[in-house]
Design an enzyme around this catalytic site. Structure first.
Site, PDB file in Angstrom:
ATOM      1  N   LYS A  94       7.359   0.505   3.563  1.00 38.89           N
ATOM      2  CA  LYS A  94       8.117  -0.473   2.787  1.00 38.89           C
ATOM      3  C   LYS A  94       9.615  -0.168   2.876  1.00 38.89           C
ATOM      4  CE  LYS A  94       8.747  -2.099  -1.919  1.00 38.89           C
ATOM      5  NZ  LYS A  94       8.281  -2.134  -3.300  1.00 38.89           N
ATOM      6  N   GLU A 146       7.688  11.446   5.802  1.00 36.79           N
ATOM      7  CA  GLU A 146       6.436  11.640   6.551  1.00 36.79           C
ATOM      8  C   GLU A 146       6.300  10.585   7.650  1.00 36.79           C
ATOM      9  OE1 GLU A 146       6.788  11.587   3.301  1.00 36.79           O
ATOM     10  OE2 GLU A 146       5.472  13.043   2.324  1.00 36.79           O
ATOM     11  N   GLY A 166       4.144  -0.601  -3.135  1.00 37.22           N
ATOM     12  CA  GLY A 166       3.396  -0.056  -1.998  1.00 37.22           C
ATOM     13  C   GLY A 166       1.897  -0.100  -2.223  1.00 37.22           C
ATOM     14  N   ARG A 167       1.469   0.308  -3.400  1.00 40.42           N
ATOM     15  CA  ARG A 167       0.018   0.383  -3.680  1.00 40.42           C
ATOM     16  C   ARG A 167      -0.600  -0.982  -3.913  1.00 40.42           C
ATOM     17  NH1 ARG A 167       3.320   2.440  -7.340  1.00 40.42           N
ATOM     18  NH2 ARG A 167       3.311   1.778  -9.509  1.00 40.42           N
ATOM     19  N   GLU A 186      -0.837   6.213  -9.800  1.00 35.55           N
ATOM     20  CA  GLU A 186       0.597   5.989  -9.581  1.00 35.55           C
ATOM     21  C   GLU A 186       1.072   4.876 -10.517  1.00 35.55           C
ATOM     22  OE1 GLU A 186       2.619   6.896  -5.580  1.00 35.55           O
ATOM     23  OE2 GLU A 186       2.697   4.715  -5.643  1.00 35.55           O
ATOM     24  N   HIS A 233     -25.795  14.634  -5.093  1.00 36.14           N
ATOM     25  CA  HIS A 233     -26.173  15.996  -4.716  1.00 36.14           C
ATOM     26  C   HIS A 233     -24.987  16.948  -4.828  1.00 36.14           C
ATOM     27  CE1 HIS A 233     -30.128  14.696  -3.358  1.00 36.14           C
ATOM     28  NE2 HIS A 233     -29.500  13.579  -3.040  1.00 36.14           N
ATOM     29  N   LYS A 262       9.856  14.780  -3.610  1.00 34.28           N
ATOM     30  CA  LYS A 262      10.434  14.370  -2.315  1.00 34.28           C
ATOM     31  C   LYS A 262      11.830  14.947  -2.162  1.00 34.28           C
ATOM     32  CE  LYS A 262       8.583   9.638  -2.083  1.00 34.28           C
ATOM     33  NZ  LYS A 262       9.025   8.244  -2.070  1.00 34.28           N
TER      34      LYS A 262
HETATM   35  O1  F6P Z   1       5.180   8.359  -2.675  1.00 29.46           O
HETATM   36  C1  F6P Z   1       5.462   7.185  -3.315  1.00 29.46           C
HETATM   37  C2  F6P Z   1       5.535   6.004  -2.446  1.00 29.46           C
HETATM   38  O2  F6P Z   1       6.715   5.394  -2.737  1.00 29.46           O
HETATM   39  C3  F6P Z   1       4.368   5.082  -2.663  1.00 29.46           C
HETATM   40  O3  F6P Z   1       4.489   4.309  -3.789  1.00 29.46           O
HETATM   41  C4  F6P Z   1       4.380   4.319  -1.404  1.00 29.46           C
HETATM   42  O4  F6P Z   1       3.197   3.614  -1.247  1.00 29.46           O
HETATM   43  C5  F6P Z   1       4.587   5.427  -0.424  1.00 29.46           C
HETATM   44  O5  F6P Z   1       5.494   6.282  -1.063  1.00 29.46           O
HETATM   45  C6  F6P Z   1       5.076   5.025   0.924  1.00 29.46           C
HETATM   46  O6  F6P Z   1       6.311   4.391   0.872  1.00 29.46           O
HETATM   47  P1  F6P Z   1       6.869   3.541   2.076  1.00 29.46           P
HETATM   48  O7  F6P Z   1       5.920   2.436   2.326  1.00 29.46           O
HETATM   49  O8  F6P Z   1       8.211   3.059   1.629  1.00 29.46           O
HETATM   50  O9  F6P Z   1       6.976   4.438   3.277  1.00 29.46           O
END
Ligand code: F6P
Length: 580
Positions: A221, A227, A293-294, A379, A410, A543
């Site tokens: 987003k 990452e 995002g979620r 979240e 199990h 972060k």
């Molecule tokens: O770690 C939090 C967050 O902002 C989430 O809400 C989001 O889904 C994720 O990081 C990834 O963010 P982006 O889509 O901006 O890379």
């Protein structure tokens, strides 16, 4: 428009009544079912294609009446209307919250005529329906080209593997739905998902892939997530190295740019950053800051899915969400399934001291659903302040967890059946399996030859909720001839609450319905608690510190010296252990 101050739910009469009921509460599911032949019927509700049986919850008419009062006091229906109308209910970021707009039917269709508003849905000056459907069409056109082979890699070969690079909402939704809808994936196409910055993740996910037939989708987003951008650079490096090594491209900038143009697309709200990475904005699919995002798997973030299951499958997926949105919007609270499930969660969390909630899909294809729900629920509702900045007045956000049945049976069900904690459980099953296998030989004992394996599977689904609800008394255990000394260990208290959700089959629509169901459960709980379920400030500090600490981990002595003693010692130990 910003929101008015949340109510104090604990100050309502309903809360006081519920507190009174909860003190000395002695649930009696055996008795309640025995004295009310209609209990199952009374508490079973349809929502889209889902049949939701709430009757094995620790709820009576009196409790439900008070929970519904609470929902009215908190204005759940009104706030939902405010949300879908584009009011800025994400107050800490001053944003509209419009994931429901991602699945509004296309303007001009019959389904769109039922909408409110039916046309001209303008928020903050933007024609939302027009923008959403223009983007969807762009995603669908691209998906079709990949599926029919007219989009090729730089050497002219058709794409066989799509690798989605994203994390959090840019990963969990796509991977969960891909796994859920595996039977719908076009033959000859595969999707893989890279999320973790642990280099093992991209190493393993690119292992065995042919760069000439691999397409990377960088889904972020913000297009600023460490990452994802790191993995995107590693993927680009992998592509260049592999294509170069096989002589497929020459080792110059022009060839490398051409390779990126054919093997990388992006999904983001930040198209300028996409361009800076080297991805042609022509090959980028946008979305909007009004989608969290979620909540974004139904936006262009689902491009890997649109490719895998095709535009028709994706349309069906969106229609499933929409069916539940309409259920939420138009069904009176008394029969409104997400509202009722959200209220029951409030009852367990705030009055009966439940701390977690388990989700148990009896559908192996839904094996990532609990993980998906962890981000959606925690979240969203893991907050200690309300939307006006004041502290919350009661507990919020349960810990969500789960695994598919029967595997969980199990492993951890022991604690759910006989442990000391109250763990409300959602059981999810589908009537028609993707693979209706028969056990031709059976085992000569319990399983007869030719037994339908899905029915055997679902016998567990039905048995578990029954055992949890009704348990087994000491007398029943004794009647089986059990030695008195082990009777206590074999008693099941029962009165362990479950909700059973049954769908006809795991179709794209049903998966959309399940996701929307939980989105609206989250909304209901968040509204009662007065929290902004659409921001996520709690993930920011970690972060920020990771970036600050990175130089120390990389050997910068001054940066190391400025750390606290524990962190300093841990990093020093790490550096001394590191040999490669
Ligand atoms: O770690 C939090 C967050 O902002 C989430 O809400 C989001 O889904 C994720 O990081 C990834 O963010 P982006 O889509 O901006 O890379």
């Amino acid at each position: 428009m910003t929101e008015s101050a949340p109510i104090d739910p604990t100050a309502t009469d309903a809360w006081k009544q519920l507190t009174g009921i909860a003190s000395g509460f002695a649930p009696d599911l055996r008795g309640w079912f025995a004295s009310d032949a209609d209990r199952a019927e009374t508490y079973t509700f349809p929502a889209g294609d889902l049949t939701v049986d709430l009757s094995k919850n620790l709820v009576t008419e009196e409790i439900l009446a008070q929970l519904l009062e609470l929902a009215k006091d908190a204005g759940v229906a009104e706030r939902y209307q405010a949300m879908i109308s584009g009011e800025h209910i994400n107050v800490t970021e001053d944003r509209a919250v419009l994931h429901t707009a991602l699945r509004r039917p296309a303007p001009g269709t019959e389904a769109a005529a039922q909408l409110d508003p039916a046309a001209g849905f303008v928020v903050d000056g933007a024609d939302i329906d027009a923008e959403v459907h223009a983007t969807l069409e762009k995603v669908y056109a691209f998906a079709d080209r990949v599926r029919d082979g007219s989009w090729t890699g730089v050497t002219g070969k058709r794409i066989e593997t799509v690798v989605n690079i994203g994390i959090g909402g840019s990963d969990l939704g796509p991977v969960m739905v891909y796994e859920a809808l595996k039977p719908y994936v076009q033959e000859g196409l595969e999707a893989r998902f890279v999320s973790n910055i642990d280099p093992s993740d991209i190493y393993e996910k690119t292992a065995g892939l042919d760069p000439e037939t691999t397409l990377f989708i960088v889904a972020s987003k913000t297009f600023g997530t460490l990452e994802t951008l790191t993995n995107a650079r590693l993927a680009r490096q992998w592509l260049w190295e592999r294509l170069g090594a096989s002589g497929a491209i020459s080792d110059d900038d022009e060839a490398r740019t051409a390779a990126v143009a054919k093997h990388f697309v992006a999904v983001s709200t930040a198209l300028d950053k996409v361009a800076a990475f080297g991805i042609d904005p022509e090959n980028a699919f946008g979305f909007w800051d009004w989608v969290g995002g979620r909540y974004s798997v139904d936006s262009a973030i689902g491009t890997s899915l649109a490719i895998a299951i095709g535009p028709d499958g994706f349309r069906d997926f969106l229609a499933g969400f929409h069916a539940l949105d309409e259920h939420m919007r138009t069904t009176p609270l008394e029969r409104n399934v997400p509202v009722l499930m959200g209220l029951l969660n409030v009852w367990y969390t705030n009055f009966l001291d439940a701390q977690s909630h388990v989700v148990l899909p009896y559908a192996q294809y839904l094996h990532r659903f609990p993980a998906y729900l962890q981000q959606l629920t925690m979240e969203s509702n893991g907050k200690s302040v309300r939307w006006d900045g004041t502290p919350v007045v009661t507990d919020t956000g349960e810990v969500f967890w789960g695994e598919p049945g029967t595997n969980g049976q199990h492993a951890f069900y022991q604690l759910i059946h006989q442990g000391t904690r109250l763990i409300p459980a959602d059981f999810i099953a589908v009537a028609n399996p993707a693979h209706p296998l028969k056990d031709e030989t059976g085992d000569g004992k319990a399983v007869t030859p030719g037994a339908d394996v899905h029915s055997l599977f679902l016998a567990n689904f039905f048995a578990q909720t029954k055992a949890l609800a009704f348990g087994k008394t000491a007398d029943e255990v004794r009647a089986e001839g059990t030695a008195e000394s082990v009777v206590p260990a074999r008693v099941f208290s029962g009165n362990r609450p479950t909700t059973s959700i049954l769908a006809p089959a795991l179709t794209p629509s049903v998966v959309g319905q399940l996701i929307a169901l939980y989105e609206h459960i989250v909304f209901t709980e968040g509204t009662i608690w007065g929290i902004d379920s659409f921001d996520q400030w709690g993930v920011e500090l970690g972060k920020q510190l990771a970036l600050e600490i990175a130089p120390a981990v990389d050997g910068d002595a001054a940066a190391l010296a400025s750390q606290d003693s524990s962190t300093k010692a841990l990093i020093a130990k790490y550096l001394s252990l590191r040999t490669n």
